[in-house]
Design a protein around this motif. Structure first.
Motif, PDB file in Angstrom:
ATOM      1  N   UNK A  48       0.820  -1.216   0.000  1.00  0.00           N
ATOM      2  CA  UNK A  48       0.000   0.000   0.000  1.00  0.00           C
ATOM      3  C   UNK A  48       0.852   1.263   0.000  1.00  0.00           C
ATOM      4  N   UNK A  49       1.956   1.230  -0.712  1.00  0.00           N
ATOM      5  CA  UNK A  49       2.837   2.402  -0.728  1.00  0.00           C
ATOM      6  C   UNK A  49       2.190   3.599  -1.409  1.00  0.00           C
ATOM      7  N   UNK A  50       1.095   3.358  -2.145  1.00  0.00           N
ATOM      8  CA  UNK A  50       0.390   4.461  -2.794  1.00  0.00           C
ATOM      9  C   UNK A  50      -0.565   5.164  -1.828  1.00  0.00           C
ATOM     10  N   UNK A  51      -0.755   4.593  -0.640  1.00  0.00           N
ATOM     11  CA  UNK A  51      -1.605   5.223   0.378  1.00  0.00           C
ATOM     12  C   UNK A  51      -0.723   6.110   1.250  1.00  0.00           C
ATOM     13  N   UNK A  52      -0.955   7.421   1.200  1.00  0.00           N
ATOM     14  CA  UNK A  52      -0.086   8.366   1.891  1.00  0.00           C
ATOM     15  C   UNK A  52      -0.567   8.684   3.303  1.00  0.00           C
ATOM     16  N   UNK A  53      -1.874   8.931   3.470  1.00  0.00           N
ATOM     17  CA  UNK A  53      -2.406   9.289   4.787  1.00  0.00           C
ATOM     18  C   UNK A  53      -3.789   8.689   4.975  1.00  0.00           C
ATOM     19  N   UNK A  81      -5.590   9.719   1.577  1.00  0.00           N
ATOM     20  CA  UNK A  81      -4.865  10.360   0.484  1.00  0.00           C
ATOM     21  C   UNK A  81      -4.034   9.297  -0.210  1.00  0.00           C
ATOM     22  N   UNK A  82      -4.243   9.160  -1.504  1.00  0.00           N
ATOM     23  CA  UNK A  82      -3.504   8.172  -2.282  1.00  0.00           C
ATOM     24  C   UNK A  82      -2.833   8.861  -3.457  1.00  0.00           C
ATOM     25  N   UNK A  83      -1.803   8.234  -3.968  1.00  0.00           N
ATOM     26  CA  UNK A  83      -1.155   8.765  -5.162  1.00  0.00           C
ATOM     27  C   UNK A  83      -1.220   7.719  -6.256  1.00  0.00           C
ATOM     28  N   UNK A  84      -1.668   8.126  -7.405  1.00  0.00           N
ATOM     29  CA  UNK A  84      -1.760   7.235  -8.563  1.00  0.00           C
ATOM     30  C   UNK A  84      -1.310   8.005  -9.793  1.00  0.00           C
ATOM     31  N   UNK A  85      -0.250   7.543 -10.391  1.00  0.00           N
ATOM     32  CA  UNK A  85       0.259   8.228 -11.574  1.00  0.00           C
ATOM     33  C   UNK A  85      -0.718   8.075 -12.738  1.00  0.00           C
ATOM     34  N   UNK A  86      -0.985   9.201 -13.392  1.00  0.00           N
ATOM     35  CA  UNK A  86      -1.860   9.171 -14.568  1.00  0.00           C
ATOM     36  C   UNK A  86      -1.112   8.586 -15.762  1.00  0.00           C
ATOM     37  N   UNK A  87      -1.822   7.973 -16.695  1.00  0.00           N
ATOM     38  CA  UNK A  87      -1.165   7.538 -17.934  1.00  0.00           C
ATOM     39  C   UNK A  87      -0.704   8.760 -18.714  1.00  0.00           C
ATOM     40  N   UNK A  88       0.260   8.590 -19.574  1.00  0.00           N
ATOM     41  CA  UNK A  88       0.838   9.735 -20.293  1.00  0.00           C
ATOM     42  C   UNK A  88      -0.196  10.496 -21.107  1.00  0.00           C
TER      43      UNK A  88
END
Length: 216
Positions: free
Chosen positions: A31-36, A57-64
């Motif tokens: 769950x490293x994409x879960x920040x808080x 709060x999560x982080x997910x990179x958008x596709x290009x």
């Protein structure tokens, strides 16, 4: 048009154990994409149900191709609201989650029901539904396809994370992640190569020196 997902998973732990692990599942290696995570509301109803609301709060990179549609300064963090209803008498827990930002790009809504498995009352069953929608003109279908694929990938990580935390809470050794296994294999390969090099040097030092050819 909305993309729909329906799935069912089983955790080989009791409902009480899963309920306890649910509130302790972050952080874990999956769950490293879960920040808080923050509890913003909690109450017990007159009929003894526990109601909670959390902000994650999560982080997910958008596709290009999606990054080109948004300014560079748009935050990549996603804010998720999670409402939960716990009914300890009937041993059920129902959760609802949805993102509250980036809604123009995509909205992912999820509903999960945690209950005792009908085949084995020592296990817990998770019934999961999700709806992925997008109002982005012209590319909404592509966005929904991407969102559904990412959701399925995250479900796999969620289940692995659950199993990891459950193992820790039950005093077992959690199974290693693929990254940890690869790292150990790499270190072992280095040690083996170093040992082989040292052995080759030792054999070379012990080998008798060849005598020069005699002149006729």
């Amino acid at each position: 048009m909305v993309k729909y997902f329906l799935g069912q998973s089983v955790l080989r732990s009791s409902w009480d154990q899963v309920f306890a692990a649910f509130w302790q599942r972050y952080p874990n290696p999956y769950s490293k994409h879960v920040l808080t995570e923050d509890i913003v509301h909690r109450e017990v109803t007159p009929d003894q149900k526990l109601l909670s609301r959390r902000l994650l709060t999560k982080t997910n990179r958008m596709p290009r191709w999606a990054e080109r549609l948004f300014p560079a300064n748009v935050a990549h963090s996603v804010y998720i609201l999670e409402d939960s209803i716990v009914d300890p008498q009937n041993q059920t827990m129902t959760t609802f989650t949805w993102n509250i930002n980036h809604a123009r790009l995509m909205v992912v809504e999820e509903r999960c029901v945690y209950c005792v498995n009908s085949d084995n009352n020592s296990w817990t069953e998770i019934r999961r539904e999700a709806w992925v929608s997008s109002s982005l003109f012209g590319v909404s279908r592509a966005v929904q396809e991407f969102g559904l694929a990412r959701f399925k990938s995250n479900v796999t990580k969620t289940m692995k994370g659950f199993e990891y935390i459950l193992a820790k809470l039950q005093g077992e050794t959690p199974s290693k992640t693929l990254v940890e296994t690869a790292k150990e294999a790499k270190e072992k390969a280095k040690e083996t190569a170093l040992a082989a090099t040292e052995k080759a040097k030792d054999l070379a030092n012990k080998a008798p020196t060849a005598s020069p050819d005699r002149q006729l």
